[in-house]
Design a protein around this motif. Structure first.
Motif, PDB file in Angstrom:
ATOM      1  N   GLY A  35       0.799  -1.205   0.000  1.00 48.08           N
ATOM      2  CA  GLY A  35       0.000   0.000   0.000  1.00 48.08           C
ATOM      3  C   GLY A  35       0.836   1.261   0.000  1.00 48.08           C
ATOM      4  O   GLY A  35       2.044   1.215   0.242  1.00 48.08           O
ATOM      5  N   PHE A  47      -4.342   6.806   4.333  1.00 52.27           N
ATOM      6  CA  PHE A  47      -4.349   5.808   3.261  1.00 52.27           C
ATOM      7  C   PHE A  47      -4.474   6.481   1.899  1.00 52.27           C
ATOM      8  O   PHE A  47      -5.274   7.408   1.722  1.00 52.27           O
ATOM      9  N   TYR A  59      -7.600  -0.835  -3.958  1.00 52.67           N
ATOM     10  CA  TYR A  59      -8.439   0.145  -3.276  1.00 52.67           C
ATOM     11  C   TYR A  59      -7.737   1.498  -3.325  1.00 52.67           C
ATOM     12  O   TYR A  59      -6.507   1.572  -3.250  1.00 52.67           O
ATOM     13  N   ALA A  61      -8.146   5.782  -1.951  1.00 48.06           N
ATOM     14  CA  ALA A  61      -8.855   6.822  -1.212  1.00 48.06           C
ATOM     15  C   ALA A  61      -9.678   7.647  -2.200  1.00 48.06           C
ATOM     16  O   ALA A  61      -9.278   7.828  -3.362  1.00 48.06           O
ATOM     17  N   LEU A 105      -6.997  -1.106   4.906  1.00 50.61           N
ATOM     18  CA  LEU A 105      -6.801   0.290   4.553  1.00 50.61           C
ATOM     19  C   LEU A 105      -6.234   1.099   5.727  1.00 50.61           C
ATOM     20  O   LEU A 105      -5.918   2.269   5.560  1.00 50.61           O
TER      21      LEU A 105
END
Length: 123
Positions: A35, A47, A59, A61, A105
């Motif tokens: 991440g 995040f 994923y 933000a 996250l």
């Protein structure tokens, strides 16, 4: 243990693009999630985005959706963050992080962290 080293930060004008890289070494076979997080002066770490080992699940933000893209090159043990249409509010230190399972996250869920790379977006 896993070691992460980020590179690619710098100064860019608003509307421009930057690509960050994060090279992993050590027990890279154990990494599932990688991440990106960022921290602006006076704020907490937040995040930005994350990707699974295959890159099939990602994923982002809400603040970066449609502008930032994460992709992984597992052969090189490297994850990238392509940042387009940059805004002054994207100015922050960007950190790469990794963990061995799941795709959370939350900052506190990640076990391994890089040293961070500064991205400054001028208006």
């Amino acid at each position: 243990q896993v070691q992460l080293v980020e590179s690619g930060g710098g100064l860019v004008q608003a509307g421009g693009s930057v690509r960050l890289s994060c090279a992993a070494s050590g027990r890279t076979f154990s990494i599932y999630a990688m991440g990106w997080f960022r921290q602006a002066p006076g704020t907490g770490r937040e995040f930005v985005g994350a990707a699974s080992r295959s890159g099939g699940t990602k994923y982002y933000a809400d603040s970066v959706k449609g502008r930032f893209t994460i992709f992984r090159d597992n052969a090189k043990n490297t994850v990238y963050l392509q940042m387009n249409s940059l805004k002054p509010e994207d100015t922050a230190v960007y950190y790469c992080a990794a963990r061995e399972y799941g795709l959370p996250l939350r900052v506190e869920a990640y076990d391994y962290w890089g040293q961070g790379t500064q991205v400054t977006v001028s208006s």
